[in-house]
Design a protein around this motif. Structure first.
Motif, short mmCIF file in Angstrom:
data_model
loop_
_atom_site.label_atom_id
_atom_site.label_comp_id
_atom_site.label_asym_id
_atom_site.label_seq_id
_atom_site.Cartn_x
_atom_site.Cartn_y
_atom_site.Cartn_z
N ILE A 95 70.28 -29.20 54.22
CA ILE A 95 70.80 -30.21 55.34
C ILE A 95 71.76 -30.05 55.63
O ILE A 95 72.11 -30.08 57.25
N CYS A 96 72.77 -30.01 55.32
CA CYS A 96 74.22 -29.96 55.51
C CYS A 96 74.51 -28.17 56.88
O CYS A 96 75.11 -27.94 57.35
N LYS A 97 73.93 -27.30 56.33
CA LYS A 97 73.52 -26.05 56.97
C LYS A 97 73.35 -26.24 58.04
O LYS A 97 74.21 -25.83 59.42
N TYR A 98 72.55 -27.40 58.82
CA TYR A 98 72.11 -27.01 60.01
C TYR A 98 72.75 -28.22 61.05
O TYR A 98 72.48 -28.87 62.29
N LEU A 99 73.70 -29.46 60.09
CA LEU A 99 74.58 -30.83 60.69
C LEU A 99 75.32 -30.33 62.17
O LEU A 99 76.29 -29.10 61.74
N ASN A 100 75.45 -30.89 62.74
CA ASN A 100 76.72 -31.07 63.94
C ASN A 100 77.95 -31.35 62.70
O ASN A 100 78.03 -31.84 61.71
N LYS A 101 78.52 -30.22 63.45
CA LYS A 101 79.94 -30.54 62.63
C LYS A 101 80.31 -31.79 63.19
O LYS A 101 81.93 -32.28 62.05
N GLU A 102 80.58 -32.86 64.23
CA GLU A 102 80.73 -34.34 64.47
C GLU A 102 80.48 -35.32 62.91
O GLU A 102 81.12 -35.73 62.38
N TYR A 103 79.59 -34.22 61.89
CA TYR A 103 79.12 -35.78 60.52
C TYR A 103 80.35 -35.43 60.19
O TYR A 103 80.30 -36.06 58.69
N LEU A 104 81.15 -34.07 60.23
CA LEU A 104 82.34 -34.33 59.14
C LEU A 104 83.89 -35.31 59.11
O LEU A 104 84.29 -36.07 58.29
N GLY A 105 83.31 -35.70 60.63
CA GLY A 105 84.71 -36.59 60.78
C GLY A 105 84.25 -38.54 60.41
O GLY A 105 85.16 -38.78 60.40
N HIS A 106 82.84 -38.52 59.83
CA HIS A 106 82.42 -39.59 59.94
C HIS A 106 83.23 -39.95 58.42
O HIS A 106 83.19 -39.33 57.81
N ARG A 107 84.17 -41.08 57.91
CA ARG A 107 84.89 -41.70 57.05
C ARG A 107 85.28 -40.36 56.60
O ARG A 107 84.84 -40.55 55.15
N GLU A 108 85.92 -39.53 57.36
CA GLU A 108 86.64 -38.31 56.78
C GLU A 108 87.37 -38.90 55.49
O GLU A 108 87.37 -37.92 53.82
N ALA A 109 88.47 -39.55 55.37
CA ALA A 109 89.78 -39.62 54.59
C ALA A 109 88.54 -39.96 53.47
O ALA A 109 89.20 -40.03 52.33
N GLU A 110 88.04 -41.12 52.82
CA GLU A 110 87.31 -41.26 51.94
C GLU A 110 86.37 -40.45 51.51
O GLU A 110 86.28 -40.39 50.33
N LYS A 111 85.57 -39.63 51.96
CA LYS A 111 84.94 -38.57 51.64
C LYS A 111 86.19 -37.33 50.71
O LYS A 111 85.45 -37.02 49.89
N LYS A 112 87.05 -37.61 51.79
CA LYS A 112 88.29 -36.92 50.85
C LYS A 112 88.51 -36.92 49.28
O LYS A 112 88.54 -36.30 47.84
N ILE A 113 88.64 -38.44 49.13
CA ILE A 113 89.13 -39.26 47.53
C ILE A 113 87.77 -39.38 47.19
O ILE A 113 88.07 -38.68 45.74
N LEU A 114 86.15 -39.03 47.03
CA LEU A 114 85.34 -39.02 46.65
C LEU A 114 85.31 -37.16 45.77
O LEU A 114 84.82 -37.45 44.62
N ILE A 115 86.03 -36.35 47.20
CA ILE A 115 85.43 -35.47 46.16
C ILE A 115 87.52 -34.97 44.94
O ILE A 115 86.86 -33.91 44.18
N ASP A 116 87.53 -35.68 45.57
CA ASP A 116 88.99 -36.09 44.22
C ASP A 116 88.79 -36.38 42.95
O ASP A 116 89.10 -35.54 42.00
N ASN A 117 87.98 -37.31 43.31
CA ASN A 117 87.79 -38.04 42.08
C ASN A 117 86.29 -37.38 41.51
O ASN A 117 85.89 -37.42 40.03
N LEU A 118 85.74 -36.88 42.16
CA LEU A 118 84.38 -35.57 41.37
C LEU A 118 85.29 -34.96 40.51
O LEU A 118 84.99 -34.69 39.31
N LYS A 119 86.38 -34.03 41.30
CA LYS A 119 87.85 -33.07 40.08
C LYS A 119 87.91 -33.47 39.47
O LYS A 119 87.73 -33.20 38.15
N ASN A 120 88.20 -34.66 39.34
CA ASN A 120 88.79 -35.25 38.46
C ASN A 120 88.11 -35.22 36.67
O ASN A 120 88.68 -35.10 35.41
N THR A 121 86.83 -35.91 37.16
CA THR A 121 86.07 -36.14 36.31
C THR A 121 85.28 -34.83 35.42
O THR A 121 85.52 -34.77 34.30
N GLY A 122 85.37 -33.60 36.26
CA GLY A 122 85.32 -32.70 35.45
C GLY A 122 86.27 -31.54 34.99
O GLY A 122 86.00 -30.37 34.77
N ASN A 123 87.49 -32.19 35.09
CA ASN A 123 88.86 -31.94 34.76
C ASN A 123 89.33 -30.74 35.63
O ASN A 123 89.56 -29.42 35.02
#
Length: 1061
Positions: free
Chosen positions: A557-585
């Motif tokens: 699905i991500c392969k064919y989605l428009n790039k506009e989807y990246l801007g939707h709540r972008e800051a919060e998604k970056k925080i989620l990625i950081d949290n996922l990294k922290n759980t995996g050290n």
């Protein structure tokens, strides 16, 4: 003045002063008014004793203060001044009082008037004269107990803000509470003279030497007219006491409402349900605060007011998914805890749901003062601590709930359990877990007639059989907060499910999405077209048949989605990625790294607990707009969506069941957000006929699983019955078997054999395994059964009958050469037998891990039957002359994984080292912790395994948390996993007390990416756990200090003679 039942002083209304002509005061008697035909007035009074108020230390003026008779504060309104006839009668009354010195008074003065003289009064109503002489001074006599009690209650209950001059002058028409009626009538019926004496004595007792208002030898008596006016004038000038009662009211209102609720619940015929369905109104406020629910649905109100619930009958209720079933159960649980003061057990299907429920109800427990105890994994005490005052809500999985009920029956405390709630009652048909649930309910039905059982589910069909099993009434409704529209997609068209149509399908619309040839090749089912109609502004769930398919669909699905989807709540998604990294050290899943920026993630058992929790929270908050998931999400936590898409009508390789289908599509529609929910099932031509049946056929029946796997469940039931001494003879055991669901369905499930024969055969099987033995009863031809030591350990440890003899053998063999240099040997002994089937060792990894062991630890492999030569031949591909036991080989490989985790290596590192999914390793860790707890209870019942008791306690704790020791106190709190525990510890929250007393605002600022709601949940859970531990310690102290009932005493000579005789 009034005419009814004697003279009374009327409370004055706060009206503006105005001039009235003489003879027309507000309280002028009727005979003095113009036009009155009455010739006379009769003053009526009854004889009563009055208990005067004690001396008040802070009285603002004393009784000897004099006010002139001309100081009339009421002006022309005063009926005493304006009514000569009345005043003449009062003067005549005084004169007679002075002359007749032999009268006695029934009223006794308080201690403060001893030096001035005490009097009592008795007036006959029709003569206006005293029948007994009035003594100058009398001895103090106690007031009759009835009047004393009534007087005390009356004086204490008056409002604080009413002036003293009005306290004894309340009008009868104010309708005071019924419990004050007697005293009120007593005061009202007393004549004017007695009222005046009582009131003067109450207000003018500051100076004990001059406080007497009755005629004495050495004191000139003032006229009654002057005394009354002086007193009323003085009282009017005194400022009314300003007592703040708001705080006291707030503190007592909860207890008062609980008392009301108790009376309501006790009286089952009452229609008054109290402030909130028999509960304090605070409960409704908490539901609004914690759940955001201001008003219950109509069906919820109807269900809560059913006669079956009022009469505490067992109840089964069924509604579609997301209909609000859980809230009804929670309100009933609170009624049991707060009103009936009984413990409550709620049984949930999965550990994750238990932990979520503990977090969700901790706030209620803290505010309403009851305890919450978690029984999941390795957590839980058997038997539970018997609490002094607070009641407990046990939240348990199916297996732990069964063990808890067993321990309560064994200790004779099953009657303490007032209510048992079973969520997802259809789990009765789920294999061995369903058999355990059936055993639990049957034991409760048989051993405790006062324990109410409530079962709920969204997918029930053969309700009549379930009602017969649980002896329950049934309530159902088709309510859904949001309308659900079902669709099926075939090729490039969408059909609406319509039961009235010939083939159950009606064409709704064609898909309008342009596909390239390459895109169509990767997405032949048009999933991208279906999801882009709702995301990112709305949420979507895509159910996939397998775990791997979940990850592939998310990436596609991500392969064919428009790039506009990246801007939707972008800051919060970056925080989620950081949290996922922290759980995996520092390590992040490669798939999530690519999908999360688009607001998409996958959800299945391959995620770690920390990852799964972060993904669920992000989806609930709208940061993630789409999840690709397996069917387990439908039965787990509540994650609704605007649109639900079923990738195929299969779960793994099995065709979808009707109940599974209903659970999945039931997630469509978010109450309060969406006006409607949609479900779309993607099908192929080959599946069309089966899908037409799927969407139209009734739900599957719920059948007993006691006889599955050669009757293993039924045998386990009989073993525990004998061990708990519920039933010991064949007849008693057969009688109990009639309480099971299997007995209700026996004609369908086992047509060729009777329940009696099944019972006898199962007993013989248990005896052949050495789990029970038969003994003859004295003075009888009957036989009774007892459990052997092995049987006792098996049922108390909740060990599967298939493995009990193998476990005993492994533990016995382990004692012969137990290696304690490390935890490896102990880890092997607690590795679950049922995980062996899921293990396929990588022989190269196996041999490498073996060679990295210390020489002493390598001996463990030889002790359990896996020699080095066997591993070497497997790695080299050579034939093995002497095969090792396959179960032992795989268990040792799994124990190597656990050993790597124990050495402070995180799940990600171990996953890479053994080339196994991190989700599988997480599941292995959780299962091993639970099985270790079972093995510990098994060893506690066998004296020869005394050495394992202390050793396994430490192993169980390490497996339960698998973190550094300093993080364990924080991870004991529900909802705090490893990553969050590290954050809290680094922020200075190092103990349970720190969390329980934390300020949520400070915590939010100190912990990165922590919401206030999450902070409040952590604090509430910590407070609940702290209260539970403190209560347990207090129980232990009281037990130590409790006087023993069987303490030996001295034996008298008489008793000795009787004994000798």
């Amino acid at each position: 003045m009034t005419e009814s039942d004697g003279l009374r002083v009327q409370r004055r209304a706060p009206v503006r002063k105005r001039s009235l002509s003489s003879g027309h005061s507000l309280l002028t008697p009727a005979k003095k008014r113009p036009g009155s035909d009455r010739e006379g007035m009769e003053i009526t009074s009854h004889s009563h004793g009055i208990n005067y108020c004690p001396k008040e230390e802070n009285n603002m003026y004393s009784s000897h203060q004099d006010f002139g008779s001309d100081d009339d504060m009421f002006g022309e309104y005063d009926s005493f001044a304006e009514d000569p006839s009345l005043l003449a009668q009062v003067e005549d009354l005084e004169l007679k009082c002075k002359q007749e010195t032999s009268s006695t008074f029934l009223c006794t003065f308080t201690d403060t008037l001893d030096t001035a003289g005490h009097t009592s009064t008795s007036i006959t109503s029709s003569k206006l004269s005293f029948e007994q002489p009035l003594p100058q001074q009398t001895n103090q006599r106690p007031l009759p107990s009835k009047f004393e009690a009534e007087s005390d209650e009356f004086t204490e209950d008056f409002p604080d803000d009413i002036p003293c001059s009005q306290l004894l002058c309340q009008d009868a028409n104010q309708n005071l509470d019924s419990d004050r009626t007697t005293m009120k009538q007593f005061i009202d019926d007393t004549d004017l003279y007695a009222d005046a004496l009582g009131h003067l004595n109450k207000c003018d007792n500051a100076d004990t030497e001059k406080s007497s208002i009755l005629p004495q030898k050495d004191v000139k008596r003032k006229s009654l007219r002057d005394s009354l006016k002086n007193t009323l004038t003085g009282n009017a000038k005194v400022q009314s006491p300003q007592v703040l009662r708001t705080k006291q009211i707030k503190e007592t209102i909860l207890l008062e409402e609980i008392d009301v609720a108790k009376k309501t619940v006790a009286d089952s015929s009452s229609t008054d349900l109290g402030p909130f369905y028999g509960l304090p109104s605070k409960v409704g406020d908490l539901i609004e605060e914690f759940r955001g629910i201001k008003k219950l649905y109509d069906w919820q109100h109807t269900c809560l007011t059913l006669d079956s619930l009022k009469q505490r009958k067992n109840l089964i209720y069924s509604l579609p998914t997301s209909g609000g079933k859980t809230l009804v159960a929670e309100i009933v649980m609170l009624q049991e805890l707060l009103c009936r003061k009984k413990d409550v057990l709620i049984i949930l299907p999965y550990v994750a749901i238990v932990q979520e429920k503990v977090r969700g109800l901790s706030g209620f427990g803290v505010e309403l003062d009851f305890l919450i105890e978690e029984y999941a994994g390795s957590k839980g005490r058997f038997p539970p601590i018997k609490r002094r005052t607070k009641k407990s809500l046990y939240i348990a999985t199916i297996e732990k709930g069964h063990s808890l009920v067993n321990s309560l029956i064994e200790t004779g405390r099953i009657s303490d359990l007032g209510l048992v709630v079973v969520d997802e009652l259809h789990m009765l048909s789920e294999g061995s877990r369903g058999a355990i649930l059936e055993m639990t309910l049957a034991k409760i039905l048989y051993t405790s007639k006062n324990t109410q059982i409530i079962g709920m589910s969204a997918t029930l069909n053969n309700v009549n059989e379930l009602q017969q099993f649980l002896k329950a009434e049934y309530y159902t409704d088709t309510f859904r907060p949001v309308e659900l529209k079902e669709y099926v997609k075939l090729k490039d068209c969408i059909y609406e499910v319509d039961s009235k149509a010939e083939n159950n399908f009606t064409l709704s619309r064609p898909l309008n999405y342009k596909y390239s040839s390459n895109m169509l090749r990767l997405d032949p089912d048009h999933i991208i077209a279906l999801v882009t109609e709702v995301i990112p502004n709305h949420s979507c769930l895509v159910f996939c048949p397998t775990k791997k398919n979940c990850e592939n669909v998310a990436e596609m699905i991500c392969k064919y989605l428009n790039k506009e989807y990246l801007g939707h709540r972008e800051a919060e998604k970056k925080i989620l990625i950081d949290n996922l990294k922290n759980t995996g050290n520092g390590t992040l899943c490669s798939v999530l790294k690519r999908t999360v920026p688009f607001g998409i993630a996958y959800h299945h058992s391959g995620l770690t607990s920390d990852e799964r929790k972060l993904v669920e929270e992000a989806y609930s908050a709208g940061i993630l707009c789409l999840l690709t998931c397996t069917s387990t999400l439908a039965a787990g936590v509540n994650l609704p969506a605007r649109r639900v898409i079923l990738r195929a009508p299969y779960v793994a390789r099995d065709f979808l069941k009707r109940a599974q289908y209903k659970q999945m599509i039931g997630r469509a529609g978010r109450a309060g957000i969406d006006s409607a929910g949609e479900s779309i099932l993607i099908i192929q031509d080959k599946d069309r006929q089966m899908v037409q049946e799927l969407v139209s056929k009734p739900l599957e029946n719920c059948y007993s699983n006691l006889m599955n796997d050669n009757g293993k469940g039924f045998q386990s039931l009989l073993l525990s019955l004998i061990g708990l001494k519920i039933a010991r003879t064949v007849e008693e055991i057969y009688s109990f078997a009639c309480y099971t669901l299997f007995s209700v369905q026996q004609k369908h499930l086992c047509k060729d054999i009777s329940l009696w024969d099944i019972t006898k055969e199962s007993l013989e099987t248990l005896a052949s395994k050495g789990l029970i033995c038969r003994k003859s009863l004295p003075e009888s031809d009957q036989f009774a059964f007892d459990v052997t030591r092995l049987g006792q350990a098996t049922y108390k440890g909740s060990i599967d009958l298939s493995y009990s003899d193998v476990l005993y053998s492994d533990l016995r063999k382990g004692l012969e050469g137990l290696v304690l240099q490390s935890h490896l040997h102990l880890l092997y002994l607690v590795t679950p037998y049922d995980m062996v089937a899921q293990c396929n060792p990588d022989w190269m990894v196996y041999f490498r891990q073996f060679n990295q062991l210390d020489p002493v630890d390598q001996k463990v492999a030889g002790n359990v039957g896996v020699p080095e030569s066997f591993l070497a031949r497997k790695v080299s591909g050579q034939s093995v002359k002497k095969n090792a036991d396959d179960r032992a080989v795989k268990r040792l490989y799994l124990s190597f994984i656990l050993y790597a985790l124990m050495k402070d290596l995180d799940i990600w590192c171990v996953s890479g080292k053994f080339n196994m999914p991190r989700g599988f390793i997480q599941n292995l860790l959780n299962s091993s912790a639970s099985f270790s707890s079972c093995v510990l209870h098994f060893c506690e019942e066998l004296e020869e395994f005394w050495a394992y008791k202390a050793l396994l306690q430490d192993v169980t704790k390490k497996l339960s948390y698998c973190v550094k020791a300093e993080l364990i106190p924080l991870m004991e709190v529900a909802g705090v996993l490893e990553a969050r525990a590290k954050q809290l510890y680094n922020a200075g929250y190092t103990t349970l007390a720190h969390l329980a007393n934390a300020d949520p605002q400070v915590m939010v600022k100190a912990i990165e990416h922590l919401s206030k709601r999450q902070a409040n949940q952590i604090i509430s859970s910590a407070k609940m756990l702290l209260n539970e531990k403190a209560e347990a310690l207090q129980e232990e102290v009281e037990e130590l200090l409790r006087f023993p009932e069987d303490l030996p005493t001295l034996i008298t000579e008489t008793e000795n003679v009787q004994k000798n005789e």
